[in-house]
Enzyme design. Structure first.
Site, PDB file in Angstrom:
ATOM      1  N   SER A 127       0.834  -1.188   0.000  1.00 34.00           N
ATOM      2  CA  SER A 127       0.000   0.000   0.000  1.00 34.00           C
ATOM      3  C   SER A 127       0.876   1.249   0.000  1.00 34.00           C
ATOM      4  CB  SER A 127      -0.888   0.003   1.250  1.00 34.00           C
ATOM      5  OG  SER A 127      -1.494   1.270   1.406  1.00 34.00           O
ATOM      6  N   HIS A 178     -11.390  -2.959  -3.921  1.00 34.20           N
ATOM      7  CA  HIS A 178     -11.327  -3.916  -5.026  1.00 34.20           C
ATOM      8  C   HIS A 178     -12.712  -4.352  -5.499  1.00 34.20           C
ATOM      9  CE1 HIS A 178      -7.145  -3.633  -4.738  1.00 34.20           C
ATOM     10  NE2 HIS A 178      -6.863  -4.683  -3.994  1.00 34.20           N
ATOM     11  N   ALA A 232      -6.428   2.884   1.620  1.00 39.30           N
ATOM     12  CA  ALA A 232      -7.866   2.988   1.867  1.00 39.30           C
ATOM     13  C   ALA A 232      -8.126   3.646   3.215  1.00 39.30           C
ATOM     14  CB  ALA A 232      -8.506   1.598   1.814  1.00 39.30           C
TER      15      ALA A 232
END
Length: 285
Positions: free
Chosen positions: A62, A156, A113
């Site tokens: 990430s 996703h 996220a």
């Protein structure tokens, strides 16, 4: 393309369709002059931890973990996931739920996220959300549906399947990011160990770009690899997933991509969510 020595590089990326699509040709030796890969599959919260511990040569992580690992790893300018219209969603059982003081399930607290969620909440939930519960990604939508948590942050393919759980989209973190910055959404990055050296890092980036182009030129060649690792996913959903997350930024970050990464991490640092980046932290190689 720069020719690399023939050492085998240890790499970990997710079994998600975008990663297997991107790395299919490279992982299967179809890129001339590229290194052999010793591939491990792991979800991104696992690879984030691998990066923090300095494990493996190349990792899909990430963007949120970059401030913790860029002393040892370099950000590659290709192979990752940025885009538009592909951000994480906040889901609830009831439409329009006020999240003030509510419990929210997230897949990781060291994820892009999560950073996007906290930046969104700082703008639109002035009272602040309540408890954050970390749980495996596949458990989040059932937990929201069953009332175990008040809301869930999902990523996703959940963009395409959350209605199957009777859930409502409260907000799109990507929409908020794009509206407030005008930049694409930085999600997943490819890192490689700096100690590999400039020539190997440059050659690896060239090989990843070639693998992306090979997948675009002949999508059917990658399908067995993609579906082998997405066995429970409908092929049409896998195609949607690839179409959303593999784009021009996968081939090259470019000016907008780098601006998005620095913008996200600068704003997150200002909120105290991550350490600040050094001025040359994103330099490649």
């Amino acid at each position: 393309m720069t020719t690399l020595d023939q050492r085998t590089l240890r790499i970990a990326y997710s079994p998600c369709p975008n990663d297997t699509f991107v790395f299919d040709a490279l992982a299967h030796g179809r890129i001339p002059g590229a290194p052999a890969l010793d591939v491990a599959f792991a979800d991104i919260d696992v690879t984030n931890g691998m990066a923090e511990r300095g494990e493996l040569d190349v990792l899909k992580v990430s963007y949120a973990v970059l401030p913790y690992v860029l002393d040892e790893y370099a950000l590659l300018p290709c192979g990752g996931a940025l885009g538009r219209g592909c951000g994480p969603l906040v889901l609830t059982r009831e439409a329009g739920t006020d999240l003030t003081g509510r419990t929210v399930a997230v897949p990781s607290e060291k994820s892009t996220a999560y950073l996007l969620f906290r930046l969104w909440a700082a703008d639109v939930v002035p009272g602040g959300v309540g408890e954050i519960v970390v749980m495996p990604f596949h458990e989040i939508m059932p937990a929201v549906r069953d009332g175990k948590v008040d809301a869930g942050l999902v990523i996703h393919e959940a963009r395409f399947t959350y209605r199957n759980y009777g859930l409502h989209k409260l907000a799109d973190m990507g929409e908020h990011w794009e509206e407030t910055t005008g930049l694409p959404i930085p999600l997943g990055a490819i890192l490689a160990r700096r100690s590999l050296g400039e020539e190997t890092l440059t050659g690896l980036a060239d090989a990843i770009r070639a693998s992306v182009r090979a997948a675009w030129d002949d999508p059917e060649a990658s399908r067995p690899y993609v579906m082998e690792h997405a066995q429970e996913m409908d092929p049409a959903v896998a195609d949607q997933h690839i179409g959303l997350y593999v784009n021009e930024f996968t081939a090259d970050l470019g000016e907008d991509g780098y601006a998005a990464v620095r913008g996200l991490l600068t704003r997150a640092a200002a909120e105290g969510l991550v350490p600040p980046l050094g001025p040359d932290a994103l330099r490649f190689p």
